[in-house]
Design an enzyme around this catalytic site. Structure first.
Site, PDB file in Angstrom:
ATOM      1  CB  THR A  58      16.844  -9.873  33.105  1.00 25.64           C
ATOM      2  OG1 THR A  58      18.263 -10.430  33.447  1.00 25.64           O
ATOM      3  CG2 THR A  58      17.145  -8.570  32.512  1.00 25.64           C
ATOM      4  CE1 TYR A 119      12.808  -8.052  33.467  1.00 25.02           C
ATOM      5  CE2 TYR A 119      11.063  -8.698  31.877  1.00 25.02           C
ATOM      6  CZ  TYR A 119      12.088  -8.237  32.191  1.00 25.02           C
ATOM      7  OH  TYR A 119      12.832  -7.709  31.146  1.00 25.02           O
ATOM      8  CD1 TRP A 141       9.924 -13.038  24.169  1.00 26.20           C
ATOM      9  CD2 TRP A 141       9.723 -15.023  22.819  1.00 26.20           C
ATOM     10  NE1 TRP A 141       8.603 -13.999  24.449  1.00 26.20           N
ATOM     11  CE2 TRP A 141       8.480 -15.120  23.450  1.00 26.20           C
ATOM     12  CE3 TRP A 141       9.935 -15.855  21.617  1.00 26.20           C
ATOM     13  CZ2 TRP A 141       7.572 -15.895  23.298  1.00 26.20           C
ATOM     14  CZ3 TRP A 141       8.978 -16.700  21.241  1.00 26.20           C
ATOM     15  CH2 TRP A 141       7.856 -16.760  22.265  1.00 26.20           C
TER      16      TRP A 141
END
Ligand SMILES: NC(=O)c1ccc[n+]([C@@H]2O[C@H](COP(=O)([O-])OP(=O)(O)OC[C@H]3O[C@@H](n4cnc5c(N)ncnc54)[C@H](OP(=O)(O)O)[C@@H]3O)[C@@H](O)[C@H]2O)c1
Length: 277
Positions: A58, A119, A141
């Site tokens: 991540t 990513y 988010w």
């Protein structure tokens, strides 16, 4: 009792999935990195009735210089999971960063993807590995009290008396991990089968608006006097990875299936601040 395999059970999201699944009576297996390095190409997942994959590479910026590691975790792992699934339910968490940010309305699951960075590209590759096999749930988010995330970073900076500058031209749908974990388990309970869904908070805000709401709630609950952060354009905060300017997700498909919607951002933030040490 159902055996649930949770990959990435120590992560921001994964630890909430483990907690809630245990509360709901699942026998949860969530090996840590020491017992099971998910970068291996010969993974043995063991016995399970259903699996939720919360593991991922991540680090959005670091992925630009480590594309192979990002690919192995974000695409190689889903590929192995798809192979091991053998008809059992698999939920796989993906990201709003599969989109290029040019939309003017929240993205629907069927909208065309066009990731901007390593990513997002590797996460898209992971989706493709599970297409027709697993249930893909894109979110955006994420934040929660127990691991590094945007709210923690900006609050720590503000509480240490430093000025906080936050971009006001990137828009998304913040999502508390406890709410997403609940949605994932609700979804698993109705066995939706292969498909792609969006699961995110209901409000479209900029990072600056998100930080402002956080600071004001912190002031209310904790008696601090944090000033509003300073808004800046993305051009004033260069990063190795490009980010979509608008990656809000439309989750109405899920709510239309009877799954309770994620609550308003103010409520998510209030809970987040209450849970801080
Ligand atoms: N964070 C966000 O804002 C965001 C936004 C949209 C979508 N998502 C997606 O949501 C999902 C969950 O994200 P998150 O923020 O919860 O991620 P996270 O906090 O970075 O957690 C990642 C998990 O993967 C594990 N992991 C990484 N490399 C591993 C390895 N080699 N072997 C074993 N375990 C390994 C981590 O273990 P350790 O604890 O040992 O590091 C951790 O449990 C991911 O699919 C992500 O792409 C996240």
């Amino acid at each position: 009792m159902e055996n649930l395999l949770v990959l990435g059970g120590t992560g921001l999201l994964g630890r909430w999935v483990v907690r809630l699944a245990t509360e709901r009576g699942f026998v949860v297996r969530a090996s840590g990195r020491e017992e099971l390095d998910l970068l291996r190409s010969d993974l043995e997942f063991g016995a399970f009735d259903a699996a939720i994959n919360c593991a991922a590479y991540t680090a959005v910026d670091r992925a630009e210089s480590e594309p192979e590691v990002a690919f192995r975790l974000n695409a190689g792992l889903p590929a192995q999971l798809a192979w091991a699934a053998a008809g059992r339910p698999v939920l796989h968490v993906s990201t709003d960063y599969v989109f290029n940010g040019e939309s003017t309305r929240p993205y629907q699951p069927s909208d065309p993807v066009d990731p901007l960075g390593v990513y997002g590209r590797t996460k898209r590759d992971g989706e493709l590995c599970l297409e027709g096999v697993g249930t893909i749930v894109r979110t955006s988010w994420l934040f929660g009290p127990e691991r590094p995330c945007f709210p923690r970073a900006v609050l720590q900076r503000a509480l240490s008396g430093q000025a906080v500058r936050v971009v006001d031209d990137q828009w998304g749908t913040p999502t508390h991990v406890a709410d997403l974990a609940r949605v994932l388990l609700d979804l698993l309970a109705i066995s939706p089968g292969p498909g792609t869904f969006h699961a995110a908070g209901p409000e479209v805000v900029s990072w600056h608006q998100f930080a402002t709401q956080l600071f004001r709630e912190h002031n209310l609950q904790r008696g601090t006097a944090l000033p509003d952060p300073e808004p800046i354009p993305t051009s004033a905060w260069p990063t190795p990875a490009p980010r979509p300017a608008f990656s809000a997700l439309d989750s109405s498909d899920l709510w239309g299936m009877g799954i309770e919607a994620i609550p308003p951002l103010a409520e998510q933030i209030s809970r987040y601040i209450r849970a801080l040490d």
